[in-house]
Design an enzyme around this catalytic site. Structure first.
Site, PDB file in Angstrom:
ATOM      1  CB  VAL A 495      -0.979  -0.042   1.326  1.00 34.78           C
ATOM      2  CG1 VAL A 495      -1.562   1.216   1.309  1.00 34.78           C
ATOM      3  CG2 VAL A 495      -1.826  -1.300   1.142  1.00 34.78           C
ATOM      4  CE  LYS A 596      -7.891  -4.286   7.484  1.00 35.81           C
ATOM      5  NZ  LYS A 596      -6.880  -4.998   6.750  1.00 35.81           N
ATOM      6  CD  GLU A 623     -14.632   4.526   3.636  1.00 34.36           C
ATOM      7  OE1 GLU A 623     -14.643   3.561   4.207  1.00 34.36           O
ATOM      8  OE2 GLU A 623     -15.469   5.677   3.913  1.00 34.36           O
ATOM      9  CG  LEU A 630     -15.340  -1.301  -1.687  1.00 34.02           C
ATOM     10  CD1 LEU A 630     -16.000  -2.551  -1.222  1.00 34.02           C
ATOM     11  CD2 LEU A 630     -15.649  -0.726  -3.078  1.00 34.02           C
ATOM     12  N   GLY A 681      -0.692  -8.864  -3.465  1.00 31.53           N
ATOM     13  CA  GLY A 681      -0.906  -7.643  -2.513  1.00 31.53           C
ATOM     14  C   GLY A 681      -2.144  -7.759  -1.949  1.00 31.53           C
ATOM     15  CD  GLU A 684      -4.295  -7.535   6.614  1.00 36.92           C
ATOM     16  OE1 GLU A 684      -3.732  -6.744   7.113  1.00 36.92           O
ATOM     17  OE2 GLU A 684      -5.109  -7.088   5.488  1.00 36.92           O
ATOM     18  CE  LYS A 699     -10.720  -5.872   6.126  1.00 41.99           C
ATOM     19  NZ  LYS A 699     -10.586  -6.697   4.794  1.00 41.99           N
TER      20      LYS A 699
END
Ligand SMILES: NC(=O)C1=CN([C@@H]2O[C@H](COP(=O)(O)OP(=O)(O)OC[C@H]3O[C@@H](n4cnc5c(N)ncnc54)[C@H](O)[C@@H]3O)[C@@H](O)[C@H]2O)C=CC1
Ligand SMILES: N[C@@H](CC=O)C(=O)O
Length: 842
Positions: A495, A596, A623, A630, A681, A684, A699
């Site tokens: 990321v 997270k 987000e 999303l 990718g 985790e 989540k």
């Protein structure tokens, strides 16, 4: 005052004023002479010059030295050396450029001769050890007189007919030494007599100087040469006054604070007056002659004569959209006065201002509370103690001599007066809202505020430490420049790397189209860091990080980051970074995280971070923690904020597990599919977090907590996606070997489901009203029928269904790619832009 120029003359005068920086070095003066010569070709010209460079300061030092019984001659020697040096250098330059029509005589004897009476004067001061303002004015006059001598001589040598004019011969003033006021009528008469002798030559005038009717030398105070030039322009009925200085016009903000500050093209005289009150451009009394005679003024840069500069005239700009400037007046103190009871007919503000005026303390701004119960006044910091003493004395008793209850005076310092100036303000709605909104967004506290009666300015007094950020933010909020945000990116994995690539690709377009400048201040991986407050070119972060030997000392990096405008910590790691967030938010840094773990940390920790963000007015955007880019969290927040009751949230939250389920149905062995998902990718950092159900549980917990459910991870019922015996290894290779041992069993289970017409999906369910004893949050594998919404998901698709009071019959669905570097990074960038755009004040 009637213009004095001869109506028969083809073109009216242009007055050019050159400040100390423009005449104090040979290269600038070379340029100035060139400008005068060119302007002369277009019509009659009068020139006003200041003293060279630091000459005025040196003259003051000379007088002070003499009065203290010290030697003043070294100061005069230094001035003489400067003037002679500039004259010689300039002569050489003109000669080299082939611009001399004759070689001028050596000016050093003339300069020495000019300085002789100064030396005598200083000798006298030394003898009597007395230094009056009158004496000082006379001493100061030698600075401008020396400039005129040099400029005239070299103009003539350059072939421009020029006469030297000692402005004392026409500027008739009162006898307020140090701050004299000219008598316009008398000065005009004197000038009329003198100008007859100019006969077409360029007249070169001393700025700053005047003379009383009985012949004593005076000076006109701060920016006095500008005053001389404005007066001369008024008396001559000039077509234009040009002030040549060392900046390319009036800047939209202090360029030391705002890199993108730029010169304002066009100002009205009223705006210039407003700015003059704040110490910018011309002193208000210097503007008066120009306003009376409606003479346009241009502020130009001697070093960059091609720059258009700033035009100041009666009409100003027609641009309704932009206010003109953000002015920051620093190093002030704010004194708060509050009466414990009303002072009858007395007005606290009036008395405070009178007391300060009597004590000789200039006031920058004063604002009263309704019905005058309280009053706040900002003064220069150096005057704070005197101001406090004067106010304490004033309010010690009422005018009737009775004691009053004045709460102890609160002195806050340093503070800054931040003022937005522009004519358009009075015609544009919500300027105040945007101004204060922009300050509020970055957590700047407004200690006092005032809106100019002429609707041309709005001011806020803020803490000194907030100055740079506040000026940049207000400057950007009014579209005066791009909003700069500074990023420190943690983690350069899938990321992080993709995010940096997207920033490199979009940086230019964001600056041009959205007025947002994303600056990469630093990148950190688990071993090292690179940080550059000037910004790391987004395409070079990799090389810069590889070359770096700086350890990833997060507290030190946060300390550096927080000093930059709109600092944002961007967390692209999968570590427990709660403590880092706490430190960042506490010192005023916004946080954007794809991670997270801080959101799924123990409830008090997560709540503590939320509270810290709120208390510090910082944003924490996350987000991407559910469903990558999303809009899951935003949608849920919208539902909650608008008062909808959430009955149930369910869905397939994991792009990885969705992808794996699809691959298994196609007959790909589990271990191969996981390797593939990891390479793409989707997983985790350790795929066990996906396969164990932990990632989905986090989540689900994040969403449940958005509903106010005070749950911890251990309250989530988790059933793993893959057999638990395959999930024990930290080491990735051993992990994959163990996983491969389960390939056959998993394939058999999938085949069994296929034959039963069902497919495997990994689903989460949040049921806020679950009865006691039933877990409110559950995640686990489910064999779904073909008509189940999850059955139709492809690849990394995720979906979240919100069943609510308002969406009871048809749940609100959010669906799309739920994992992958590109989509997640785009979501992180969107969060960054949310912060940047919200500060734009639009
Ligand atoms: N990959 C995806 O599709 C999505 C990922 N996320 C989240 O984004 C985060 C990053 O995921 P990926 O980039 O896929 O993982 P990754 O494993 O590729 O990258 C994580 C990087 O963080 C670095 N790192 C570890 N500790 C660090 C520290 N203390 N300081 C600086 N760097 C450190 C690691 O060296 C690694 O380069 C994770 O929290 C993940 O849950 C969220 C949504 C989707
Ligand atoms: N591994 C996660 C990545 C996003 O959070 C997933 O696949 O959902």
């Amino acid at each position: 005052m009637t213009p004095q120029h001869d109506p028969g003359q083809a073109r009216p005068f242009r007055v050019m004023k050159f400040g100390g920086s423009s005449v104090g070095a040979a290269d600038r003066l070379f340029q100035a002479l060139d400008l005068i010569a060119r302007e002369r070709q277009a019509g009659p010209v009068a020139v006003v010059v200041s003293a060279m460079a630091d000459t005025t300061d040196r003259l003051i030092a000379a007088v002070d030295a003499a009065a203290a019984g010290l030697a003043a001659d070294p100061h005069v020697d230094a001035i003489e050396a400067l003037v002679v040096g500039v004259a010689r250098d300039l002569t050489d330059r003109l000669q080299r450029a082939g611009l001399l029509v004759h070689v001028p005589e050596d000016l050093s004897p003339a300069i020495a001769e000019l300085m002789r009476p100064l030396r005598q004067l200083l000798l006298g001061v030394g003898l009597v050890r007395e230094r009056t303002l009158q004496t000082r004015d006379l001493a100061l006059s030698f600075g401008e007189r020396a400039s005129v001598l040099v400029v005239r001589a070299l103009l003539v040598a350059r072939g421009v007919d020029a006469v030297a004019v000692d402005a004392r011969d026409w500027t008739v003033t009162d006898d307020r030494f140090g701050q004299a006021t000219p008598d316009l009528g008398a000065s005009a008469l004197q000038l009329g007599d003198l100008s007859a002798a100019w006969s077409g030559a360029v007249s070169v005038h001393t700025g700053f100087l005047g003379r009383t009717r009985d012949g004593r030398t005076t000076t006109l105070g701060r920016n006095g040469s500008d005053y001389t030039a404005a007066l001369l322009a008024q008396i001559l009925g000039a077509a234009e006054l040009q002030i040549w200085t060392d900046v390319s016009g009036v800047m939209t903000a202090d360029p030391d604070l705002v890199l993108e500050a730029y010169p304002v093209a066009h100002l009205s005289q009223a705006e210039a007056l407003e700015l003059g009150d704040l110490g910018m451009i011309l002193h208000p009394r210097t503007m008066a002659p120009l306003i009376e005679a409606r003479i346009p003024l241009r502020v130009r840069n001697t070093a960059r004569p091609a720059d258009p500069g700033t035009l100041i005239d009666v009409v100003g700009t027609r641009d309704e959209r932009h206010p003109v400037c953000v002015v920051s007046t620093e190093d002030l103190a704010l004194l708060d006065l509050e009466t414990r009871r009303r002072l009858g007919h007395e007005r606290i503000g009036e008395r405070a201002l009178r007391a300060l005026a009597n004590a000789g303390v200039p006031v920058w701004v004063g604002t009263a509370a309704p019905r005058d119960r309280a009053f706040a006044v900002a003064v220069a910091r150096q005057d704070a103690a005197r101001a406090e003493a004067a106010l304490s004395a004033e309010f010690g008793r009422t005018t009737e001599g009775e004691p009053v209850e004045l709460a102890p005076i609160r002195v806050r310092q340093p503070v800054t007066l931040l003022t937005l100036v522009g004519e358009a303000m009075g015609r544009t709605p919500n300027v105040a809202g945007r101004f204060f909104g922009a300050l509020g967004q970055i957590g700047v506290l407004v200690r006092a505020s005032a809106q100019g009666a002429g609707e041309r300015s709005i001011s806020a007094v803020i803490d000194g430490e907030d100055t740079a950020t506040a000026v940049r933010t207000v400057h950007a909020a009014f579209n005066l420049a791009a909003q700069e945000v500074n990023l420190l990116v943690l983690g350069k994995g899938t990321v992080g790397r993709e995010l940096l690539a997207q920033i490199a690709a979009q940086q230019q377009a964001l600056a041009s189209n959205q007025d947002v400048f994303i600056k990469l201040a630093g990148v950190v991986d688990s071993k090292r860091a690179v940080f550059d407050p000037a910004g790391i070119p987004a395409a070079q972060w990799d090389v810069r990080l590889q070359e770096s030997h700086v350890p990833p000392d997060i507290p030190a990096l946060l300390e550096r980051l927080r000093r930059l405008p709109v600092p944002i910590l961007v967390d692209c790691t999968a570590e427990d970074t709660s403590a880092v967030y706490e430190a960042a938010l506490a010192c005023g840094i916004h946080v954007v995280g794809a991670n997270k773990r801080p959101l799924a940390a123990a409830w008090p920790i997560r709540q503590g971070l939320m509270d810290m963000a709120r208390k510090r007015h910082r944003r924490w955007e996350y987000e991407t923690t559910v469903g990558a880019s999303l809009p899951v969290i935003d949608t849920l927040k919208g539902l909650v904020r608008t008062g909808d009751a959430i009955l149930r949230i369910e869905g397939s939250f994991s792009g990885t597990l969705g992808y794996l389920a699809g691959e298994l149905s196609r007959g790909v062995p589990l271990s191969h599919a996981v390797r593939d998902a990891r390479a793409r990718g989707y997983t985790e950092p350790h795929p066990r977090d996906d396969l164990s159900g932990l990632d989905v549980a986090r989540k689900a917990l994040i969403l449940a907590r958005e509903l106010g459910m005070e749950l911890d991870l251990d309250a989530v019922a988790i059933e793993p996606f893959a057999p638990p015996e395959a999930l024990g290894h930290d080491d990735l290779e051993r992990f994959f070997l163990a996983l491969a041992e389960q390939d056959a069993a998993v394939a058999a289970r999938i085949e069994r489901m296929r034959q039963a017409g069902r497919v495997l999906r990994y689903l989460a369910q949040i049921d806020p009203s679950a009865p006691a004893g039933v877990p409110a949050v559950r995640v686990g594998p489910v064999e779904v029928e073909p008509d189940h919404p999850a059955a139709r998901l492809r690849g990394t698709e995720a979906f979240v269904a919100f069943t609510t009071d308002r969406h009871r019959a048809y749940p609100l669905l959010v669906q799309g790619a739920g994992a992958g570097g590109a989509v997640t990074a785009a979501g992180v960038l969107t969060d960054i832009l949310k912060i940047a755009m919200s500060l734009r004040g639009r």
